[in-house]
Design a protein around this motif. Structure first.
Motif, PDB file in Angstrom:
ATOM      1  N   UNK A 196      30.807  60.055  38.987  1.00 35.06           N
ATOM      2  CA  UNK A 196      31.622  60.719  40.003  1.00 35.06           C
ATOM      3  C   UNK A 196      32.360  61.898  39.389  1.00 35.06           C
ATOM      4  N   UNK A 197      33.014  61.658  38.248  1.00 36.57           N
ATOM      5  CA  UNK A 197      33.778  62.724  37.612  1.00 36.57           C
ATOM      6  C   UNK A 197      32.873  63.877  37.204  1.00 36.57           C
ATOM      7  N   UNK A 198      31.686  63.543  36.696  1.00 35.19           N
ATOM      8  CA  UNK A 198      30.737  64.583  36.303  1.00 35.19           C
ATOM      9  C   UNK A 198      30.308  65.398  37.518  1.00 35.19           C
ATOM     10  N   UNK A 199      30.065  64.689  38.635  1.00 32.07           N
ATOM     11  CA  UNK A 199      29.642  65.382  39.853  1.00 32.07           C
ATOM     12  C   UNK A 199      30.739  66.284  40.388  1.00 32.07           C
ATOM     13  N   UNK A 200      32.001  65.815  40.312  1.00 33.34           N
ATOM     14  CA  UNK A 200      33.107  66.628  40.803  1.00 33.34           C
ATOM     15  C   UNK A 200      33.234  67.922  40.013  1.00 33.34           C
ATOM     16  N   UNK A 201      32.945  67.837  38.720  1.00 33.42           N
ATOM     17  CA  UNK A 201      33.067  69.017  37.878  1.00 33.42           C
ATOM     18  C   UNK A 201      31.969  70.042  38.137  1.00 33.42           C
ATOM     19  N   UNK A 202      30.903  69.606  38.822  1.00 36.11           N
ATOM     20  CA  UNK A 202      29.790  70.516  39.068  1.00 36.11           C
ATOM     21  C   UNK A 202      29.565  70.754  40.564  1.00 36.11           C
ATOM     22  N   UNK A 203      30.576  70.426  41.386  1.00 37.10           N
ATOM     23  CA  UNK A 203      30.428  70.582  42.831  1.00 37.10           C
ATOM     24  C   UNK A 203      30.212  72.051  43.192  1.00 37.10           C
ATOM     25  N   UNK A 204      29.179  72.360  44.000  1.00 44.77           N
ATOM     26  CA  UNK A 204      28.908  73.748  44.380  1.00 44.77           C
ATOM     27  C   UNK A 204      29.973  74.289  45.324  1.00 44.77           C
ATOM     28  N   UNK A 249      37.978  62.342  58.696  1.00 47.96           N
ATOM     29  CA  UNK A 249      38.141  63.099  57.465  1.00 47.96           C
ATOM     30  C   UNK A 249      38.294  62.201  56.264  1.00 47.96           C
ATOM     31  N   UNK A 250      38.149  62.784  55.088  1.00 51.33           N
ATOM     32  CA  UNK A 250      38.321  62.046  53.845  1.00 51.33           C
ATOM     33  C   UNK A 250      38.636  63.008  52.707  1.00 51.33           C
ATOM     34  N   UNK A 251      39.375  62.511  51.740  1.00 49.15           N
ATOM     35  CA  UNK A 251      39.587  63.231  50.479  1.00 49.15           C
ATOM     36  C   UNK A 251      38.815  62.544  49.362  1.00 49.15           C
ATOM     37  N   UNK A 252      38.044  61.544  49.747  1.00 51.47           N
ATOM     38  CA  UNK A 252      37.299  60.716  48.801  1.00 51.47           C
ATOM     39  C   UNK A 252      35.816  61.042  48.944  1.00 51.47           C
ATOM     40  N   UNK A 253      35.338  62.011  48.181  1.00 51.60           N
ATOM     41  CA  UNK A 253      33.949  62.432  48.323  1.00 51.60           C
ATOM     42  C   UNK A 253      33.453  63.068  47.033  1.00 51.60           C
ATOM     43  N   UNK A 254      32.141  63.159  46.945  1.00 55.25           N
ATOM     44  CA  UNK A 254      31.486  63.832  45.825  1.00 55.25           C
ATOM     45  C   UNK A 254      30.391  64.725  46.384  1.00 55.25           C
ATOM     46  N   UNK A 255      30.330  65.958  45.921  1.00 56.32           N
ATOM     47  CA  UNK A 255      29.223  66.852  46.251  1.00 56.32           C
ATOM     48  C   UNK A 255      28.620  67.333  44.942  1.00 56.32           C
ATOM     49  N   UNK A 256      27.354  66.990  44.714  1.00 53.26           N
ATOM     50  CA  UNK A 256      26.685  67.506  43.527  1.00 53.26           C
ATOM     51  C   UNK A 256      25.632  68.529  43.942  1.00 53.26           C
ATOM     52  N   UNK A 257      24.688  68.799  43.097  1.00 50.84           N
ATOM     53  CA  UNK A 257      23.757  69.901  43.346  1.00 50.84           C
ATOM     54  C   UNK A 257      22.808  69.660  44.508  1.00 50.84           C
ATOM     55  N   UNK A 286      26.697  61.951  54.842  1.00 40.98           N
ATOM     56  CA  UNK A 286      26.282  61.532  53.506  1.00 40.98           C
ATOM     57  C   UNK A 286      24.771  61.622  53.402  1.00 40.98           C
ATOM     58  N   UNK A 287      24.288  62.181  52.309  1.00 40.28           N
ATOM     59  CA  UNK A 287      22.844  62.250  52.115  1.00 40.28           C
ATOM     60  C   UNK A 287      22.442  63.450  51.279  1.00 40.28           C
ATOM     61  N   UNK A 288      21.163  63.558  51.021  1.00 38.18           N
ATOM     62  CA  UNK A 288      20.622  64.719  50.329  1.00 38.18           C
ATOM     63  C   UNK A 288      20.777  65.951  51.220  1.00 38.18           C
ATOM     64  N   UNK A 289      20.916  67.105  50.592  1.00 35.25           N
ATOM     65  CA  UNK A 289      21.056  68.311  51.401  1.00 35.25           C
ATOM     66  C   UNK A 289      20.287  69.472  50.785  1.00 35.25           C
ATOM     67  N   UNK A 290      20.008  70.450  51.633  1.00 35.98           N
ATOM     68  CA  UNK A 290      19.422  71.718  51.205  1.00 35.98           C
ATOM     69  C   UNK A 290      20.243  72.853  51.802  1.00 35.98           C
ATOM     70  N   UNK A 291      20.438  73.899  51.029  1.00 35.55           N
ATOM     71  CA  UNK A 291      21.198  75.057  51.493  1.00 35.55           C
ATOM     72  C   UNK A 291      20.330  76.297  51.345  1.00 35.55           C
TER      73      UNK A 291
END
Length: 310
Positions: A196-204, A249-257, A286-291
């Motif tokens: 989680x911490x690693x993902x937070x540090x790399x959130x786009x 809403x939530x403040x509890x989330x992770x967004x990775x690549x 929640x789920x995989x995403x494409x941008x």
């Protein structure tokens, strides 16, 4: 249990001796009936007299049974809250409410529930020692509690008019995240805390902003909004979205690549979403995403959500 109670007794006796040298009437209230932690809250003269007589036994029982909410501990969430509650002449404890910080009832609901559970579990004991209203009117009391997480120690104590409850952080903790939903059933997956911490540090950062739902493609059909517009708002600290009736809403989330993971989501809890606008049943973010350019596509087992940036 007896060992824990003995430790609490020693701590409280030391604290009482210290407070006796100051302008205090006990652990939580000063001589003018005000809460030491916040002078905005106070008791009546009769309430303070009763509280002073019973304080030692009340506080010992609460501290002994108080538990740190497991999900809050796993998520590294801490809080300093003043909780109010009422007691009637039959010894029933009700109306637990977070007085301060204001507007944190949902955010700190786990801590509120923990304190309420601790107080209610001791209700028979409190009734036996006389902790109840002396009239047909309920009496309101206050309990200041600090929930803390430490990397190297765990303890319960009383300091400056607050109960301090500190637990030791675990280095690796499994954390549940909402992956999908089916009606009232929530399906969860798990991720390690260090991930989680690693993902937070790399959130786009290019996901930050307001997104409008265009359509959802399920296995059976393509669904469009019918009754209203639906939006997903992402910031560095929170995710918020609306459904047919609820706002969530939530403040509890992770967004990775390539994936969005939501933790505890709080909604306004008004019934019911999806009755008149079917798409509301499919808006699980929640789920995989494409941008691609200004289009965000989120994939989960409910379907594919298409959103355009506003």
């Amino acid at each position: 249990m007896k060992k824990n109670i003995t430790i609490f007794v020693i701590l409280i006796l030391i604290t009482l001796k210290h407070y006796g040298q100051q302008n205090h009437s006990g652990l939580f209230y000063n001589s003018t009936k005000e809460l030491i932690a916040n002078h905005e809250f106070k008791l009546t003269k009769d309430q303070l007299k009763k509280w002073k007589k019973l304080e030692f036994r009340i506080v010992t029982a609460i501290m002994d049974s108080l538990k740190y909410p497991p999900m809050a501990k796993d998520a590294g969430v801490y809080a300093s809250i003043i909780i109010s509650y009422t007691v009637d002449n039959k010894g029933n404890f009700e109306n637990f409410h977070i007085e301060t910080p204001e507007n944190t009832q949902k955010k700190y609901n786990q801590f509120l529930t923990s304190v309420a559970s601790s107080v209610k579990s001791n209700s028979q004991f409190f009734l036996q020692i006389g902790f109840k209203s002396e009239s047909n009117q309920t009496e309101k009391y206050f309990l200041p509690v600090v929930f803390k997480i430490s990397s190297d120690t765990a303890f319960k104590s009383i300091k400056n008019g607050w109960i301090e409850f500190t637990v030791k952080e675990s280095p690796l903790i499994w954390r549940d995240y909402v992956l999908s939903t089916n009606g009232c059933e929530i399906v969860k997956g798990s991720i390690l805390k260090n991930q989680i911490e690693e993902a937070k540090n790399t959130s786009p950062t290019n996901l930050i902003g307001k997104w409008k739902v265009i359509k959802v493609e399920s296995q059976e059909e393509t669904i469009y909004p019918q009754k209203r517009n639906y939006y997903l708002s992402l910031s560095e600290n929170s995710i918020n979205y609306n459904l047919e009736v609820n706002n969530c809403g939530t403040e509890d989330f992770v967004i990775n690549s390539d994936e969005i993971l939501l933790g505890d989501v709080y909604c306004t809890e008004i019934c019911c979403d999806g009755r008149h606008d079917e798409i509301s049943n499919y808006l699980i973010y929640s789920g995989k995403y494409e941008l691609k350019d200004s289009t965000l596509t989120i994939f989960n087992n409910k379907g594919i959500i298409f959103l355009n940036k506003e």
